[in-house]
Design a protein around this motif. Structure first.
Motif, PDB file in Angstrom:
ATOM      1  N   GLN A 115      22.134  23.173  44.275  1.00  0.00           N
ATOM      2  CA  GLN A 115      23.408  23.868  44.188  1.00  0.00           C
ATOM      3  C   GLN A 115      24.548  22.860  44.167  1.00  0.00           C
ATOM      4  O   GLN A 115      24.473  21.802  44.798  1.00  0.00           O
ATOM      5  CB  GLN A 115      23.586  24.823  45.375  1.00  0.00           C
ATOM      6  CG  GLN A 115      24.796  25.735  45.264  1.00  0.00           C
ATOM      7  CD  GLN A 115      24.861  26.733  46.413  1.00  0.00           C
ATOM      8  OE1 GLN A 115      24.575  26.418  47.552  1.00  0.00           O
ATOM      9  NE2 GLN A 115      25.241  27.963  46.093  1.00  0.00           N
ATOM     10  N   GLY A 117      29.035  23.163  43.420  1.00  0.00           N
ATOM     11  CA  GLY A 117      30.220  23.686  44.083  1.00  0.00           C
ATOM     12  C   GLY A 117      31.343  22.672  44.165  1.00  0.00           C
ATOM     13  O   GLY A 117      31.981  22.523  45.200  1.00  0.00           O
ATOM     14  N   SER A 147      26.582  23.379  37.162  1.00  0.00           N
ATOM     15  CA  SER A 147      27.805  22.721  37.595  1.00  0.00           C
ATOM     16  C   SER A 147      27.454  21.363  38.229  1.00  0.00           C
ATOM     17  O   SER A 147      26.645  20.612  37.691  1.00  0.00           O
ATOM     18  CB  SER A 147      28.574  23.627  38.560  1.00  0.00           C
ATOM     19  OG  SER A 147      29.888  23.154  38.788  1.00  0.00           O
ATOM     20  N   ASP A 266      31.286  26.572  32.908  1.00  0.00           N
ATOM     21  CA  ASP A 266      30.598  26.495  34.198  1.00  0.00           C
ATOM     22  C   ASP A 266      29.317  27.333  34.260  1.00  0.00           C
ATOM     23  O   ASP A 266      29.355  28.556  34.219  1.00  0.00           O
ATOM     24  CB  ASP A 266      31.567  26.954  35.280  1.00  0.00           C
ATOM     25  CG  ASP A 266      31.031  26.730  36.676  1.00  0.00           C
ATOM     26  OD1 ASP A 266      29.882  26.269  36.818  1.00  0.00           O
ATOM     27  OD2 ASP A 266      31.764  27.013  37.641  1.00  0.00           O
ATOM     28  N   SER A 268      27.438  28.027  36.693  1.00  0.00           N
ATOM     29  CA  SER A 268      27.256  28.860  37.880  1.00  0.00           C
ATOM     30  C   SER A 268      27.839  30.256  37.731  1.00  0.00           C
ATOM     31  O   SER A 268      27.574  31.134  38.546  1.00  0.00           O
ATOM     32  CB  SER A 268      27.873  28.185  39.110  1.00  0.00           C
ATOM     33  OG  SER A 268      29.253  27.987  38.947  1.00  0.00           O
ATOM     34  N   GLU A 271      24.544  31.824  36.317  1.00  0.00           N
ATOM     35  CA  GLU A 271      23.357  31.534  37.128  1.00  0.00           C
ATOM     36  C   GLU A 271      23.745  30.560  38.217  1.00  0.00           C
ATOM     37  O   GLU A 271      23.621  29.349  38.062  1.00  0.00           O
ATOM     38  CB  GLU A 271      22.254  30.949  36.242  1.00  0.00           C
ATOM     39  CG  GLU A 271      20.886  30.955  36.890  1.00  0.00           C
ATOM     40  CD  GLU A 271      20.337  32.357  37.084  1.00  0.00           C
ATOM     41  OE1 GLU A 271      20.589  32.958  38.150  1.00  0.00           O
ATOM     42  OE2 GLU A 271      19.689  32.873  36.163  1.00  0.00           O
ATOM     43  N   CYS A 272      24.243  31.089  39.348  1.00  0.00           N
ATOM     44  CA  CYS A 272      24.762  30.225  40.399  1.00  0.00           C
ATOM     45  C   CYS A 272      23.673  29.344  41.001  1.00  0.00           C
ATOM     46  O   CYS A 272      23.947  28.252  41.493  1.00  0.00           O
ATOM     47  CB  CYS A 272      25.426  31.060  41.491  1.00  0.00           C
ATOM     48  SG  CYS A 272      24.329  32.236  42.314  1.00  0.00           S
ATOM     49  N   SER A 298      29.816  35.449  49.869  1.00  0.00           N
ATOM     50  CA  SER A 298      31.084  35.307  49.180  1.00  0.00           C
ATOM     51  C   SER A 298      31.859  36.623  49.206  1.00  0.00           C
ATOM     52  O   SER A 298      31.281  37.708  49.090  1.00  0.00           O
ATOM     53  CB  SER A 298      30.834  34.874  47.729  1.00  0.00           C
ATOM     54  OG  SER A 298      32.048  34.733  47.026  1.00  0.00           O
ATOM     55  N   VAL A 327      31.442  37.303  40.279  1.00  0.00           N
ATOM     56  CA  VAL A 327      30.524  36.218  40.603  1.00  0.00           C
ATOM     57  C   VAL A 327      30.065  36.293  42.053  1.00  0.00           C
ATOM     58  O   VAL A 327      28.951  35.882  42.390  1.00  0.00           O
ATOM     59  CB  VAL A 327      31.179  34.852  40.298  1.00  0.00           C
ATOM     60  CG1 VAL A 327      32.323  34.552  41.254  1.00  0.00           C
ATOM     61  CG2 VAL A 327      30.146  33.736  40.306  1.00  0.00           C
ATOM     62  N   ASN A 328      30.897  36.850  42.934  1.00  0.00           N
ATOM     63  CA  ASN A 328      30.505  36.965  44.343  1.00  0.00           C
ATOM     64  C   ASN A 328      29.303  37.881  44.517  1.00  0.00           C
ATOM     65  O   ASN A 328      28.444  37.649  45.375  1.00  0.00           O
ATOM     66  CB  ASN A 328      31.678  37.466  45.188  1.00  0.00           C
ATOM     67  CG  ASN A 328      32.119  38.860  44.799  1.00  0.00           C
ATOM     68  OD1 ASN A 328      32.459  39.112  43.639  1.00  0.00           O
ATOM     69  ND2 ASN A 328      32.134  39.776  45.753  1.00  0.00           N
ATOM     70  N   PHE A 331      26.199  35.939  43.428  1.00  0.00           N
ATOM     71  CA  PHE A 331      25.929  34.903  44.426  1.00  0.00           C
ATOM     72  C   PHE A 331      25.277  35.511  45.667  1.00  0.00           C
ATOM     73  O   PHE A 331      24.279  34.986  46.181  1.00  0.00           O
ATOM     74  CB  PHE A 331      27.238  34.213  44.810  1.00  0.00           C
ATOM     75  CG  PHE A 331      27.089  33.191  45.915  1.00  0.00           C
ATOM     76  CD1 PHE A 331      26.712  31.894  45.636  1.00  0.00           C
ATOM     77  CD2 PHE A 331      27.327  33.544  47.237  1.00  0.00           C
ATOM     78  CE1 PHE A 331      26.572  30.949  46.650  1.00  0.00           C
ATOM     79  CE2 PHE A 331      27.188  32.617  48.262  1.00  0.00           C
ATOM     80  CZ  PHE A 331      26.816  31.320  47.962  1.00  0.00           C
TER      81      PHE A 331
END
Length: 414
Positions: A115, A117, A147, A266, A268, A271-272, A298, A327-328, A331
């Motif tokens: 991951q 961030g 990312s 990005d 994420s 696909e975070c 999130s 996106v939250n 996630f």
């Protein structure tokens, strides 16, 4: 022994009871089926010496099984942070990695998910630097990230993770990279790709192209927000542009990047955490490195922030805007799946080890520039990596590499 318990109703048929005490955490799931109650209890022990929680035994798959969000954990928070796994899973993966180091060829496929961030990636890079200390640079068959996670994975594959930690701390913690007064490009990804990692702190791209480990870089399609992957095996792909695309943060960088014949940003967003990618590839053992505690969930953006973000992304497609503002939700589903992989439909033959921060005390934000905070976060990542396997980190004052590990001309030839 002091303890407390919490009852969390999940739905009409499921109740979750979490009991915490000093030495262990017991999670009891009670389901009612046909008038009968079926009770499953999983005891998650703590490593007393370092107060590190071991939990969440995972599973991987022998065949391609679709991943779905686990309803049981969809609305709940997981108590505790830290290196998360069942002790047996950590030991099994440790033994598999040792067999890889010894050159055995019959070891099931090993995968690594990293991951990012933004600057939080210093934590996952430090975990990978600890893996280098353990001698695991060439042990994983597949590494996947989006990312900063993708770039971190690349540094690990080429044996430069320790070198990468110092790059975060000493070379990205400045206004050349992050400048809040540079409104059109708050995070200058072009500086990082075109100047820093090619010349100032050169990344060994030829070694990545020749590596036996396959790197999977997640990209978000700028038109329909679908996830696309390129690898170090992909033909006619400029990997520098792939790294630029997967790190192209909305709003902070706010540009689309052309890779091949399509525009991306990005990775994420779509696909975070590229865990499904490695599941589909049939990895039997997977190590997942997070940059947030497994308990983190999130929150939805506030209305004022959403309004500003909507204006800043007015040139985005409708699908891309939905992906950004939701996106939250994606996630949180991914984090819940990691907390209870069996409930999410992951095959029982798969073993997943999650390494995550024990707490948020030394964590940094995606735009943190304070070198001291970044270094403390890196030290925490290194300690968490060793403790995930029940090991103490070797004593050293300088665990991360400061000097270049290969001649810069290799980068210029790539």
């Amino acid at each position: 022994m002091a303890q407390n318990s919490k009852i969390i109703p999940q739905d009409d048929e499921t109740t979750l009871e979490v009991v915490n005490c000093r030495s262990h955490c017991v999670t009891t799931v009670v389901t009612k089926t046909g008038g009968k109650e079926e009770e499953m209890t999983e005891r998650i022990k703590l490593l007393h010496a370092n107060e590190v929680t071991d939990c969440s035994e995972g599973q991987l798959m022998d065949e391609r099984i679709p991943i779905r969000a686990g309803a049981l954990w969809a609305e709940s928070r997981v108590d505790g942070g830290g290196p998360i796994s069942h002790p047996d899973v950590a030991d099994e993966i440790w033994q598999a990695l040792k067999r890889k180091v010894a050159g055995e060829r019959d070891v099931p496929a090993l995968g690594l998910v990293v991951q990012g961030g933004g600057m939080r990636g210093v934590y996952s890079m430090a975990v990978l630097a600890a893996f280098e200390e353990m001698g695991w640079t060439r042990c994983f068959d597949h590494v996947a990230g989006a990312s900063a996670g993708a770039m971190n994975g690349a540094y690990f594959i080429t044996g430069q993770a320790g070198y990468g930690v110092e790059t975060y701390i000493d070379y990205l913690s400045n206004r050349k990279f992050i400048d809040f007064f540079r409104l059109r490009k708050l995070v200058d990804l072009d500086y990082m790709i075109d100047d820093l990692v090619r010349h100032v702190r050169p990344f060994n791209l030829p070694a990545l192209l020749e590596a036996s480990t396959e790197l999977h870089i997640a990209l978000s399609d700028a038109e329909d927000a679908s996830v696309h992957y390129v690898t170090n095996r992909s033909e006619n792909v400029d990997l520098w542009e792939a790294f630029r695309a997967t790190g192209a943060l909305p709003i902070l960088y706010n540009r689309f990047v052309k890779v091949g014949d399509r525009l991306y940003l990005d990775g994420s967003l779509s696909e975070c955490l590229p865990l499904p990618r490695l599941l589909a590839l049939g990895c039997r053992y997977i190590v997942v490195v997070l940059t947030k505690p497994l308990s983190f969930r999130s929150q939805r953006l506030s209305r004022p922030v959403r309004a500003l973000a909507w204006w800043a992304t007015r040139h985005y497609s409708a699908a891309l805007k939905r992906a950004l503002f939701d996106v939250n939700l994606h996630f949180n589903r991914t984090m819940s799946m990691l907390a209870a992989p069996a409930q999410a439909g992951v095959h029982e033959a798969v073993k997943i080890l999650v390494i995550a921060p024990r707490s948020e005390e030394h964590l940094v934000r995606c735009v943190t520039k304070d070198p001291r905070r970044l270094r403390r976060c890196a030290w925490q990542g290194r300690a968490d990596a060793w403790q995930a396997f029940g090991q103490r980190p070797p004593a050293t004052k300088h665990p991360f590499v400061r000097d270049q590990v290969f001649a810069p001309e290799y980068s210029r030839k790539a």
